[in-house]
Design a protein around this motif. Structure first.
Motif, PDB file in Angstrom:
ATOM      1  N   SER A  33       0.869  -1.178   0.000  1.00 34.08           N
ATOM      2  CA  SER A  33       0.000   0.000   0.000  1.00 34.08           C
ATOM      3  C   SER A  33       0.902   1.224   0.000  1.00 34.08           C
ATOM      4  O   SER A  33       1.740   1.385   0.890  1.00 34.08           O
ATOM      5  CB  SER A  33      -0.891  -0.002   1.246  1.00 34.08           C
ATOM      6  N   ARG A  90       1.211   5.242   0.158  1.00 37.91           N
ATOM      7  CA  ARG A  90       0.435   6.384   0.653  1.00 37.91           C
ATOM      8  C   ARG A  90       1.172   7.713   0.469  1.00 37.91           C
ATOM      9  O   ARG A  90       0.821   8.709   1.093  1.00 37.91           O
ATOM     10  CB  ARG A  90       0.062   6.162   2.129  1.00 37.91           C
ATOM     11  N   GLN A 122      -8.074  11.406   3.993  1.00 33.82           N
ATOM     12  CA  GLN A 122      -6.886  10.636   3.577  1.00 33.82           C
ATOM     13  C   GLN A 122      -6.227  11.408   2.416  1.00 33.82           C
ATOM     14  O   GLN A 122      -6.723  11.422   1.291  1.00 33.82           O
ATOM     15  CB  GLN A 122      -7.274   9.213   3.180  1.00 33.82           C
ATOM     16  N   TYR A 175      -3.477  11.190   0.641  1.00 33.08           N
ATOM     17  CA  TYR A 175      -2.914  10.584  -0.573  1.00 33.08           C
ATOM     18  C   TYR A 175      -3.944  10.425  -1.681  1.00 33.08           C
ATOM     19  O   TYR A 175      -3.592  10.286  -2.845  1.00 33.08           O
ATOM     20  CB  TYR A 175      -2.241   9.238  -0.253  1.00 33.08           C
TER      21      TYR A 175
HETATM   22  C1  LIG Z   1     -11.105  -3.555   1.825  1.00 36.68           C
HETATM   23  C2  LIG Z   1      -9.876  -2.718   2.118  1.00 36.68           C
HETATM   24  C3  LIG Z   1     -10.028  -1.461   2.664  1.00 36.68           C
HETATM   25  C4  LIG Z   1      -8.902  -0.668   2.918  1.00 36.68           C
HETATM   26  N1  LIG Z   1      -9.084   0.624   3.307  1.00 36.68           N
HETATM   27  C5  LIG Z   1      -7.997   1.422   3.465  1.00 36.68           C
HETATM   28  C6  LIG Z   1      -8.159   2.795   3.726  1.00 36.68           C
HETATM   29  O1  LIG Z   1      -9.262   3.335   3.808  1.00 36.68           O
HETATM   30  N2  LIG Z   1      -7.038   3.552   3.889  1.00 36.68           N
HETATM   31  C7  LIG Z   1      -5.778   3.027   3.771  1.00 36.68           C
HETATM   32  O2  LIG Z   1      -4.812   3.771   3.894  1.00 36.68           O
HETATM   33  N3  LIG Z   1      -5.597   1.706   3.493  1.00 36.68           N
HETATM   34  C8  LIG Z   1      -6.671   0.902   3.321  1.00 36.68           C
HETATM   35  N4  LIG Z   1      -6.493  -0.401   2.970  1.00 36.68           N
HETATM   36  C9  LIG Z   1      -5.128  -0.962   2.786  1.00 36.68           C
HETATM   37  C10 LIG Z   1      -4.741  -1.878   3.940  1.00 36.68           C
HETATM   38  O3  LIG Z   1      -4.514  -1.116   5.097  1.00 36.68           O
HETATM   39  C11 LIG Z   1      -3.484  -2.695   3.544  1.00 36.68           C
HETATM   40  O4  LIG Z   1      -3.760  -3.449   2.392  1.00 36.68           O
HETATM   41  C12 LIG Z   1      -3.017  -3.619   4.667  1.00 36.68           C
HETATM   42  O5  LIG Z   1      -2.629  -2.894   5.801  1.00 36.68           O
HETATM   43  C13 LIG Z   1      -1.841  -4.496   4.232  1.00 36.68           C
HETATM   44  O6  LIG Z   1      -0.757  -3.691   3.791  1.00 36.68           O
HETATM   45  P1  LIG Z   1      -0.185  -3.876   2.309  1.00 36.68           P
HETATM   46  O7  LIG Z   1      -1.289  -3.507   1.335  1.00 36.68           O
HETATM   47  O8  LIG Z   1       0.969  -2.897   2.189  1.00 36.68           O
HETATM   48  O9  LIG Z   1       0.237  -5.280   2.124  1.00 36.68           O
HETATM   49  C14 LIG Z   1      -7.601  -1.190   2.693  1.00 36.68           C
HETATM   50  C15 LIG Z   1      -7.464  -2.458   2.136  1.00 36.68           C
HETATM   51  C16 LIG Z   1      -8.587  -3.207   1.820  1.00 36.68           C
HETATM   52  C17 LIG Z   1      -8.416  -4.548   1.126  1.00 36.68           C
END
Ligand SMILES: Cc1cc2nc3c(=O)[nH]c(=O)nc-3n(C[C@H](O)[C@H](O)[C@H](O)COP(=O)(O)O)c2cc1C
Length: 172
Positions: A12, A14, A66, A68
């Motif tokens: 992810s 950001r 948010q 980003y």
């Molecule tokens: C259904 C879903 C909703 C999420 N919502 C947010 C969000 O609103 N803001 C954010 O920064 N990350 C969000 N994420 C990202 C997750 O926080 C992230 O995928 C998780 O912490 C694992 O980290 P990685 O993607 O780096 O592997 C979301 C992910 C999913 C699948």
């Protein structure tokens, strides 16, 4: 980059560089999305591509600030189109398949972006009505995922995961 490399390298993201996403890269992402499976091949979702800074700002505010979401040069918004699935599958299409179609599509976009050197973050925390207003969406569509896309300005470490033995269950 093969699919396992893309899956392994995806994080992810950001924070994004102040650098546009080439049109050809966007096109390839959308083509990858279009290849995703969907119930009955109905593709019961719509994607909105947002480059306009005012709308990105509105999406960021709709996502509870948010930042980003406003910073990324491009944002894709995945919306379910329940009626499209309901035609064939009734309530199951309306409640489940269109959601699955839209979210698989978003996952494909995330992996395609990695293959192109781009970063994304799946944003699910938002006020639905505020997103609907920001995009002037018709009542028949419902936003389910916001995906900012841009060149990464950070390299986060991998986040921990559950142990496979905890996650996957083999039944006798
Ligand atoms: C259904 C879903 C909703 C999420 N919502 C947010 C969000 O609103 N803001 C954010 O920064 N990350 C969000 N994420 C990202 C997750 O926080 C992230 O995928 C998780 O912490 C694992 O980290 P990685 O993607 O780096 O592997 C979301 C992910 C999913 C699948």
């Amino acid at each position: 980059m093969n699919v396992f490399d893309c899956i392994r390298q995806r994080r992810s993201i950001r924070a994004y560089q102040d650098r546009p996403v080439p049109e050809a890269a966007l096109q390839r992402i959308l083509e990858a999305v279009n290849a995703a499976p969907s119930a009955g091949n109905l593709q019961a979702y719509e994607i909105f591509l947002v480059r306009d800074a005012g709308r990105r700002r509105a999406l960021s505010e709709a996502s509870f600030g948010q930042e980003y979401v406003a910073q990324a040069p491009v944002v894709l918004v995945f919306c379910t189109n329940a009626a499209r699935s309901a035609v064939k599958y009734g309530q199951r299409g309306e409640r489940l398949y269109c959601l699955q179609d839209a979210t698989i599509a978003c996952a494909y976009a995330q992996l395609a972006a990695v293959a192109l050197g781009l970063g994304t973050v799946w944003v699910g925390a938002f006020d639905d009505d505020a997103v609907i207003r920001a995009l002037d969406l018709p009542g028949s569509l419902h936003p389910v995922a916001i995906l900012p896309i841009g060149y990464p300005a950070e390299s986060p470490e991998p986040r921990p995961r559950r142990a496979l033995e905890d996650l996957a269950h083999e039944l006798a």
